[in-house]
Motif scaffolding. Structure first.
Motif, short mmCIF file in Angstrom:
data_model
loop_
_atom_site.label_atom_id
_atom_site.label_comp_id
_atom_site.label_asym_id
_atom_site.label_seq_id
_atom_site.Cartn_x
_atom_site.Cartn_y
_atom_site.Cartn_z
N SER A 26 -5.42 2.69 13.90
CA SER A 26 -4.65 1.92 12.92
C SER A 26 -5.52 0.85 12.28
O SER A 26 -5.37 0.57 11.09
CB SER A 26 -3.40 1.32 13.56
N TRP A 64 -2.97 7.83 9.84
CA TRP A 64 -4.33 8.20 10.25
C TRP A 64 -4.38 9.47 11.08
O TRP A 64 -5.44 9.99 11.35
CB TRP A 64 -4.95 7.05 11.04
N GLU A 79 -8.59 2.51 4.62
CA GLU A 79 -7.73 3.35 3.79
C GLU A 79 -6.68 2.56 3.02
O GLU A 79 -6.28 2.97 1.94
CB GLU A 79 -7.05 4.43 4.65
N MET A 80 -6.21 1.46 3.58
CA MET A 80 -5.18 0.70 2.87
C MET A 80 -5.80 -0.18 1.80
O MET A 80 -6.82 -0.82 2.04
CB MET A 80 -4.39 -0.16 3.85
N ASP A 101 0.80 -1.23 0.00
CA ASP A 101 0.00 0.00 0.00
C ASP A 101 0.84 1.28 0.00
O ASP A 101 0.50 2.23 -0.71
CB ASP A 101 -0.95 -0.02 1.21
N TYR A 127 -7.48 2.45 9.69
CA TYR A 127 -6.64 2.74 8.53
C TYR A 127 -6.47 1.48 7.68
O TYR A 127 -6.56 1.53 6.45
CB TYR A 127 -5.28 3.26 9.02
#
Ligand code: FES
Lengths: 196, 688
Positions: free
Chosen positions: B85, A95, B92-93, A56, B88
């Motif tokens: 995390s 984040w 998001e990843m 990623d 995330y």
């Protein structure tokens, strides 16, 4: 995936006909092939998903470089001696969003009465340590491998550093604030290349 | 030496590079013999599907190891970063949802596979001499897997993991003597926080899997030492582990993986078929709202495979700590003891039968308790609520009093008994409804937290909880329910139950307060004295009602266009968008200006209301400058008795921001601001 399955279906029908012909070794081979394909596919899933997520960071580009206000022009002493100023900007770390955080430092240098300043990145071009001013104020020195730079960032040979200190683009804004183009450059190479 | 020399000389012609490399390695490691030994194991009676469970478990564990390591690469164990995390990773990843989904659901598959493996071993009597030790190892492995499941549940630090872990660690605390210390050690102190996470993470990703790998190596080598315990009687010829049994194992592994992927991807398929967009972050394992010790969480439940324990503990409700000790420690402990004794009991024919019966009974008990737990929670979904309408009515009338019920049913014992039964059902429905409502709320909170986390500014360094606690959309309804809803309604008048809710309230309906439509209603003679405005208050017969009902109806002094102008002006004061039917009107600015003049003027609103620099002094009626705006709302909630608002005419509204000397006001300034922002609909909205 569907390709594999297709292929795999064919092999199985092959195994049935082969089996009826009593060809044991052939059946053994097919069993081995199917076992490997199934086991391989099953294992590929977690490995693939893991790598997908692991890679990623490669998708993420560095934040766009921009001019950031660093100090008032008039507040910079015009004695030609570089002074260190923190660079403050919003920063996003995965984040977390940090508002107005110190993200690094620059040296600003102003000659007598000058309306312009010279800006140098405090990051050493050799391997990225934080370059410091000598206490005497006569030159820069990097504490890591002792690269020495002149007050205008020039390289003093012989030096571990492959190039001079990185000058940053710099302008004076309307309200008299010195703005610096905050950028990072690749360490360890002779050419000054923007990183990211 | 000479053999080596011969090979290097002769090989290139016959053997490829791979072959040569193989020879080279084999000479130095002897790996071929090892591989041969691993693969060419005799399977007495031939390969069978019933032998696959052990291999699928190893595969599932490997999957957990792989996905777990990759998750570890992105997870951060602390109270301010764990939820963040995981958010995330999930949202998001790229591919994070899949990675986490596999880890989450494979863990559940593992529990199922464990049960199947155990069942197969017990039924086949595979625990008998000389395999006792291996059976015991298997039981320890099972406990380790359950331990990993339990510790993993906390790691996202969301509401459900947090509260489930509080229950689990409190249960550990009731172990005699060592309990409290044990609990403190596991938690990493007396409070749940950073060290709870670091410890659970170390257990989940270090100690437990480390122990598991060690035990697994011994388990597998003992399995090889004793050979496979064949299902009796043997009717078919023996086969080799490779490829016959491996083939079945591999197919089973692929099937397990397919099921896990199916569970993850099913919602995506459903959305695609329905023509909806698929949001990857919503696939796979869910992530609740961030853990909040100050927020009750009625939807707290352990993961489904621990539900039976949860339900079992309810059997001992009312027995206090002794009951819990009995239910959480003694009974499970006894069951485990019996399981450990199985290999010894199994030496007798009757003992083996007992073992099988016992295992089946335990599994049946687990199944039964699980379904009881599910039934209790979801009862309201499958019961016919219409059939309970009568019971509900009677219950409300009698307040649930059995004597009154008997009287209401003319002391007809049969009817009373039937109704009492109905009431029990009703009780269960209400219980279940409460759970369903809590789950719905939990889902909404989670969705909101995720929406907020996606803001361009990202999550503040103090963590997600900080953001949620300052979010009007999350906090407004809670604060309103706690402090305002005992008088005020807040319900869209167009919804089904609105009328009943509004009728019950004793102050104005604050839904869309500050909007043009709210103001339109206030200035409507038919509504102003109704329950949505002043109907249930002391102002019912006040000047404002009188004014709306008598003056505003006189079209000569108050033409419709003037009222519209006042409405537009008031909405402009509140800073809300102009009324819908006025949008697109060219001269909305002119309209608002005209409205403001009307509001200010002595012979209109300004006769009673102060407005900017008109001549009416504060104190006779609420100041209309900035009406419905944030500052105005904060002001009136803080102190409605202030001369800027109702002054001495204040009905019953408390001054939420004022307190007697030395005391704290009921609401902080920030809380009042949250209520005001929520009433005004001012909160972050993700752009789609
Ligand atoms: S990093 Fe500065 S001299 Fe090496």
């Amino acid at each position: 995936m569907s390709d594999h399955e297709h292929h795999h279906g064919e092999s199985r029908s092959g195994a049935v006909s082969g089996g009826s012909a009593g060809d044991g070794s052939r059946r053994g081979f097919l069993a081995k092939a199917i076992a490997l394909v199934c086991g391989g596919l099953a294992t590929m899933v977690p490995v693939g998903a893991g790598l997908w997520a692991f890679l990623d960071p490669l998708r993420r580009s560095a934040s766009v470089a921009k001019f950031l206000p660093v100090a008032e022009l008039t507040a910079i002493p015009d004695d030609g001696v570089p002074r260190q100023y923190p660079v403050i900007t919003d920063r996003i770390d995965a984040w977390t969003g940090f508002a107005a955080e110190p993200v690094g430092a620059v040296y600003l240098r102003r000659e007598k009465g000058a309306k312009v300043v010279q800006a140098l990145s405090a990051t050493c071009p050799h391997a990225g340590c934080f370059v410091e001013m000598e206490p005497t104020g006569r030159c820069f020195r990097c504490p890591c491998h002792n690269s020495i730079f002149t007050l205008d960032g020039g390289i003093v040979a012989p030096s571990p550093s492959p190039r001079a200190m990185d000058a940053l683009e710099c302008r004076v804004g309307k309200n008299g604030e010195v703005e610096v183009m905050w950028q990072k450059f690749r360490a360890g190479v002779a050419a000054k290349e923007v990183q990211g | 030496m000479s053999r080596d020399a011969r090979q290097t000389a002769a090989a290139p012609a016959r053997k490829g590079l791979v072959g040569q490399l193989g020879d080279f390695l084999d000479d130095r490691t002897g790996y071929r013999a090892l591989v041969h030994e691993a693969l060419y194991e005799r399977v007495p009676g031939g390969a069978r599907w019933r032998y696959v469970w052990g291999s699928t478990l190893v595969f599932a564990f490997m999957t957990q190891l792989i996905t777990g390591l990759f998750l570890w690469a992105s997870y951060s164990a602390s109270a301010q970063t764990a939820w963040e995390s995981v958010y995330y990773i999930q949202h998001e990843m790229a591919g994070g949802w899949l990675l986490r989904g596999i880890h989450h659901f494979m863990a559940q598959a593992m529990v199922v596979l464990l049960a199947l493996h155990l069942l197969q071993v017990v039924i086949d009597g595979a625990y008998r001499a000389p395999r006792e030790v291996n059976f015991w190892l298997g039981l320890v492995l099972m406990l380790l897997v359950l331990g990993m499941a339990l510790t993993g549940y906390l790691l996202p630090w969301d509401q459900k993991g947090y509260w489930a872990t509080i229950v689990a660690t409190n249960l550990a605390g009731i172990v005699p003597f060592a309990g409290p210390s044990l609990q403190q050690l596991v938690i990493g102190g007396s409070e749940y926080g950073h060290h709870t996470l670091t410890r659970f993470f170390a257990l989940h990703a270090g100690f437990l899997p480390g122990a598991l790998i060690l035990m697994l190596v011994v388990h597998l080598s003992l399995f090889r030492k004793h050979g496979l315990h064949a299902k009796q009687p043997i009717t078919k010829p023996d086969a080799m582990f490779w490829p016959d049994q491996v083939l079945k194992d591999a197919v089973a592994m692929l099937a397990v993986m397919a099921v896990v992927l199916g569970v993850i991807l099913m919602p995506a398929l459903r959305a695609m078929l329905a023509g909806e967009a698929v949001v990857p972050g919503e696939l796979g394992a869910e992530l609740g709202a961030p853990a909040d010790p100050s927020l009750p969480y009625a939807a707290a439940r352990p993961e489904w495979y621990f539900l039976f324990l949860f339900q079992f503990l309810k059997v001992f409700e009312g027995w206090g700590a002794t009951g819990e000790f009995f239910g959480a420690i003694v009974v499970p402990g006894l069951i485990m003891t019996v399981m450990f004794l199985m290999p010894i009991l199994g030496n007798w024919r009757l003992g083996h039968r007992f073992n099988v019966a016992f295992t089946l009974a335990v599994l049946a008990g687990v199944g039964l308790l699980t379904s009881l737990a599910l039934n209790e929670d979801y009862y309201a979904l499958w019961v016919d609520k219409a059939s309970l309408a009568e019971a509900e009515k009677l219950h409300d009338q009698t307040g649930g009093d059995p004597e009154k019920l008997a009287a209401a049913l003319d002391n007809d014992t049969a009817k009373v008994a039937a109704m009492t039964n109905q009431w029990k059902k009703l009780e269960r429905v209400r219980h279940s409804q409460a759970f369903l409502e809590a789950s719905r709320q939990a889902k909404a909170d989670a969705a909101r937290a995720i929406e907020l986390a996606g803001r361009p500014e990202k999550i503040p360094p103090a963590g997600m909880l900080e953001l949620v606690r300052h979010d009007p959309k999350s906090q407004g309804p809670r604060l309103f329910a706690q402090h305002c809803a005992s008088c005020h309604a807040h319900v869209d008048p167009l919804t089904v139950d609105a009328e009943a809710v509004i009728a019950k309230s004793s102050a104005a309906n604050l839904y869309a307060f500050g909007s043009a439509s709210w103001m339109q209603g206030l200035l409507d003679p038919a509504q102003v004295a109704g329950p949505a405005y002043f109907g249930n208050t002391a102002h019912k017969d006040g000047d404002m009602v009188n004014f709306v009902q008598n003056d505003l109806t006189d079209e000569a002094t108050w033409p419709k266009a003037d009222i519209a102008a006042v409405v537009a002006a008031m909405a402009a004061e509140a800073g809300t968008s102009p009324p819908k039917d006025l949008v697109g009107l060219v001269d909305i600015v002119g309209l608002v200006d005209r409205g403001r003049k009307l509001v200010a003027s002595d012979d209109r609103c300004g006769g009673c209301h102060h407005f900017r620099d008109n001549s009416t002094a504060l104190g006779s009626a609420p100041d209309l400058a900035g009406w419905g705006g944030r500052e105005w709302l904060v002001g009136i909630i803080t102190d409605p008795t202030h001369e800027q608002f109702y002054g001495d005419n204040n009905d019953r509204m408390p001054s939420f921001g004022k307190a007697a000397e030395g005391a704290l006001p009921p609401l902080t300034r920030e809380q009042i601001g949250l209520i005001a922002d929520w009433l005004r609909g001012e909160w972050y909205r993700a752009e789609h």
